[in-house]
Motif scaffolding. Sequence first.
Motif, PDB file in Angstrom:
ATOM      1  N   SER A   2       0.837  -1.196   0.000  1.00 41.29           N
ATOM      2  CA  SER A   2       0.000   0.000   0.000  1.00 41.29           C
ATOM      3  C   SER A   2       0.879   1.256   0.000  1.00 41.29           C
ATOM      4  O   SER A   2       1.878   1.312   0.690  1.00 41.29           O
ATOM      5  CB  SER A   2      -0.862  -0.006   1.255  1.00 41.29           C
ATOM      6  N   ASP A   3       0.516   2.240  -0.815  1.00 43.10           N
ATOM      7  CA  ASP A   3       1.341   3.447  -0.785  1.00 43.10           C
ATOM      8  C   ASP A   3       0.732   4.510   0.131  1.00 43.10           C
ATOM      9  O   ASP A   3       1.227   5.615   0.235  1.00 43.10           O
ATOM     10  CB  ASP A   3       1.634   3.988  -2.177  1.00 43.10           C
ATOM     11  N   LYS A   4      -0.343   4.153   0.809  1.00 48.24           N
ATOM     12  CA  LYS A   4      -0.862   5.056   1.821  1.00 48.24           C
ATOM     13  C   LYS A   4       0.215   5.134   2.918  1.00 48.24           C
ATOM     14  O   LYS A   4       0.882   4.142   3.174  1.00 48.24           O
ATOM     15  CB  LYS A   4      -2.145   4.453   2.397  1.00 48.24           C
ATOM     16  N   ARG A  10       8.728   9.412  -1.849  1.00 49.04           N
ATOM     17  CA  ARG A  10       8.595   7.992  -2.187  1.00 49.04           C
ATOM     18  C   ARG A  10       9.948   7.264  -2.173  1.00 49.04           C
ATOM     19  O   ARG A  10      10.144   6.261  -2.824  1.00 49.04           O
ATOM     20  CB  ARG A  10       7.890   7.813  -3.536  1.00 49.04           C
ATOM     21  N   ASN A  15       7.901  -0.639   3.985  1.00 49.13           N
ATOM     22  CA  ASN A  15       6.615  -1.109   4.465  1.00 49.13           C
ATOM     23  C   ASN A  15       6.380  -0.638   5.897  1.00 49.13           C
ATOM     24  O   ASN A  15       7.277  -0.654   6.719  1.00 49.13           O
ATOM     25  CB  ASN A  15       6.567  -2.631   4.416  1.00 49.13           C
TER      26      ASN A  15
ATOM     27  N   ASP B 185     -13.268   5.919   1.423  1.00 46.68           N
ATOM     28  CA  ASP B 185     -12.294   5.713   2.500  1.00 46.68           C
ATOM     29  C   ASP B 185     -12.820   6.340   3.794  1.00 46.68           C
ATOM     30  O   ASP B 185     -12.538   7.492   4.097  1.00 46.68           O
ATOM     31  CB  ASP B 185     -10.964   6.357   2.071  1.00 46.68           C
ATOM     32  N   ASP B 193      -8.664  -3.207   2.210  1.00 46.59           N
ATOM     33  CA  ASP B 193      -7.417  -2.675   1.681  1.00 46.59           C
ATOM     34  C   ASP B 193      -7.810  -1.596   0.665  1.00 46.59           C
ATOM     35  O   ASP B 193      -8.384  -1.901  -0.369  1.00 46.59           O
ATOM     36  CB  ASP B 193      -6.630  -3.789   0.982  1.00 46.59           C
ATOM     37  N   LYS B 194      -7.521  -0.345   1.004  1.00 43.84           N
ATOM     38  CA  LYS B 194      -8.095   0.735   0.212  1.00 43.84           C
ATOM     39  C   LYS B 194      -7.174   1.267  -0.879  1.00 43.84           C
ATOM     40  O   LYS B 194      -7.146   2.451  -1.149  1.00 43.84           O
ATOM     41  CB  LYS B 194      -8.512   1.873   1.144  1.00 43.84           C
ATOM     42  N   THR B 195      -6.397   0.395  -1.484  1.00 36.79           N
ATOM     43  CA  THR B 195      -5.564   0.883  -2.578  1.00 36.79           C
ATOM     44  C   THR B 195      -6.311   0.687  -3.888  1.00 36.79           C
ATOM     45  O   THR B 195      -7.200  -0.143  -3.984  1.00 36.79           O
ATOM     46  CB  THR B 195      -4.222   0.144  -2.629  1.00 36.79           C
ATOM     47  N   GLY B 196      -5.914   1.435  -4.882  1.00 39.05           N
ATOM     48  CA  GLY B 196      -6.553   1.301  -6.180  1.00 39.05           C
ATOM     49  C   GLY B 196      -7.379   2.521  -6.512  1.00 39.05           C
ATOM     50  O   GLY B 196      -7.763   3.290  -5.628  1.00 39.05           O
ATOM     51  N   TRP B 199     -11.155   3.839  -4.976  1.00 31.74           N
ATOM     52  CA  TRP B 199     -11.422   4.395  -3.649  1.00 31.74           C
ATOM     53  C   TRP B 199     -11.395   5.915  -3.681  1.00 31.74           C
ATOM     54  O   TRP B 199     -10.479   6.521  -4.228  1.00 31.74           O
ATOM     55  CB  TRP B 199     -10.399   3.873  -2.636  1.00 31.74           C
TER      56      TRP B 199
END
Lengths: 435, 246
Positions: A2-4, A10, A15, B185, B193-196, B199
């Motif tokens: 996940s990049d959140k 970046r 992780n 979100d 899993d909120k990627t993509g 969302w």
Amino acid sequence: MSDKYVSWGRYPFKNQKGVDLLWRDDQLPVNTNFLPQGNARSYGDCCMNADGMVVSTHNLKHFISFDPETGVLRCEAGVLLKDILDVVEPQGWFVPVTPGTKFVSVGGAVANDVHGKNHHVAGTFGCHVRSFELLRSDGARMVCSPSENPEMFSATIGGLGLTGVIVWVEIQLKKIANSAIDLETIKYSNLNEFFSLSAESDANYEYTVAWIDCLARGEQLGRGHFMRGNHASGNRKKPSRRSLPLTVPIDPPVSLVNAFSLKLMNALYYNRQRTRSKQTIVHYDPFFYPLDGVKNWNRVYGPKGFLQYQFVVPAENSADAIRETLDRISAANCGSFLAVLKVFGDKPSPGMLSFPRPGATLALDFPFQGEKTHALFNQLDEIVVQANGAIYPAKDAHMKPAHFRQYYPNAERFKEFKDPNITSSFWQRVMEPSA
Amino acid sequence: MKKWLIVGATSAIAEATVRVWATRGYSFYLAARDTRKLEIVRQDLQSRGAVRVETGTFAADQFDQLTEVFDQAKTALDGLDGILIAYGTLPDQLHCEQDLELAQKEIRTNALSVIHLCGYAANYFEHRKTGTIAVITSVAGDRGRKSNYVYGAAKGMVGIFLQGLRNRLSSCGVSVLTIKPGFVDTPMTHEFDKTGPLWAQPEIIGEGIAKAVDKRRNVVYLPWFWSFIMLIIKSVPEVIFKRLSL
């Protein structure tokens, strides 16, 4: 992955687990190390806790009180400068200090003690903080201000989130007449000219900054555009804000910033203005936040990310140090597109580990190219160390432990105020390196 | 200035919507379960420019509390221009399959209770010949899928009820808005899993709702691209759809 929760640069891309605080009276996770995080707009690893946990305040978005008479605003730490401006600007108030993006949270602005184009008159963001609430990992909550818990107040401003979670912040806003900025852009031709322009502008212009063409050599070294401006007075015609929504929708497979595009962009940018001086009235948005108009602009540097290098050097060493820096960059054939130069003022910050100090500051960014980038940064470090300067943690992913201690002599004293259960990738790198 | 009753006022989407309205100087009656959260939201709206903010509590499965809250709001603000219904739960589908009582309870909260409140509000606005009823349902209500059809059935029921209500009230100038958000979100979806790219942040949904209310829209998918996704999903023949894993 996940990049959140990943930092804006970046790099390093590590992780980490994230939990969100949803309400300001929520409890912190127990029995774990963590790092508070705002909107993750700092570039390097000071907002990261690799292989650990971050406690994000980006959902703490409530205003608590705002007095349109006095301009005193109290809001939760996750409120962005953008959210503040949207509410207070139409009522004649402005954020007292702003960095080059309005997508930073108020908590992050305190934790990094951010600065802006008005440092020479207004100092840092921390200079305008009246008080805040700090939530320690043991669950204790303390209100800090210059008179209440003053040492914790000082340690938390610029304290990189390490003293506790900033829950809410109270700041003093600045009165303005309208949304416009009276701007003069001066195309200047070398570094000496920059310093004289800066010196002559300090008294009469609230905002000063220069973009420099970091590929210019010899006589023209340091040439660029010097921008100086003030909030427009009275009922002037209000320019509209740029509304064209631009975005970098995908991750390009390689960095689009390379030797060729840099040469082209620097030359185009420098020559876009024909006359030496140009006066305009612009909306505050494009003046303060030119890059906010391009969503996800950090993606242009490709999947490896990018690094910033921002340092400050005292006035007596400024010209030499900056000249040498630009020489090294060009010898290494690594240009920077966004090279920004500004002279800081001498207004002291309340922050114990604050970065801004009198002198000139240069901010550069580089696509990450592995060892090549670190090798260049090692050379630049020598210049900064020699010149008795300092590097900005909010933009750093490279600084050496010994250098950090030299730049920040209060680091040892700061440990007293650091929360024992809070840590960050940055802190571990510069203060607790494993042998 | 406009006066709105917000039911489920501490939900992320409701908060994002009323923040837009607060800067316009609206007045609000906020209803939710938790008084401490209500107080936080009240301060927020007041600081952002809301003229008046009153609060009250209710439990979604107590129908008489819903009508009481409506009456209190009406009295406190001296009349209402609109109601936004934003409360709901996201039931655990597998749990609901094992525990049929739970499934019933979820349908009571997400459908029957909302219908009860809408019916009550409709009579008030019909009498006044003006007003807006805006209800947050879900794209899940467009077609039943094995992963969340209890939730979907409840949202679908509300959607059809609103169609009828809209038909009934169109002649007397009352606007009925069905809001169908996609993946948002929010704390309600914290398990995902909120990627993509699908969302969205609640702010986007809130701005979309404010705009849809201004334009007196009937049905709105938020963000807009969900209307295309659901068009495709709705057009898959059942023979094929029943074999899909969605």
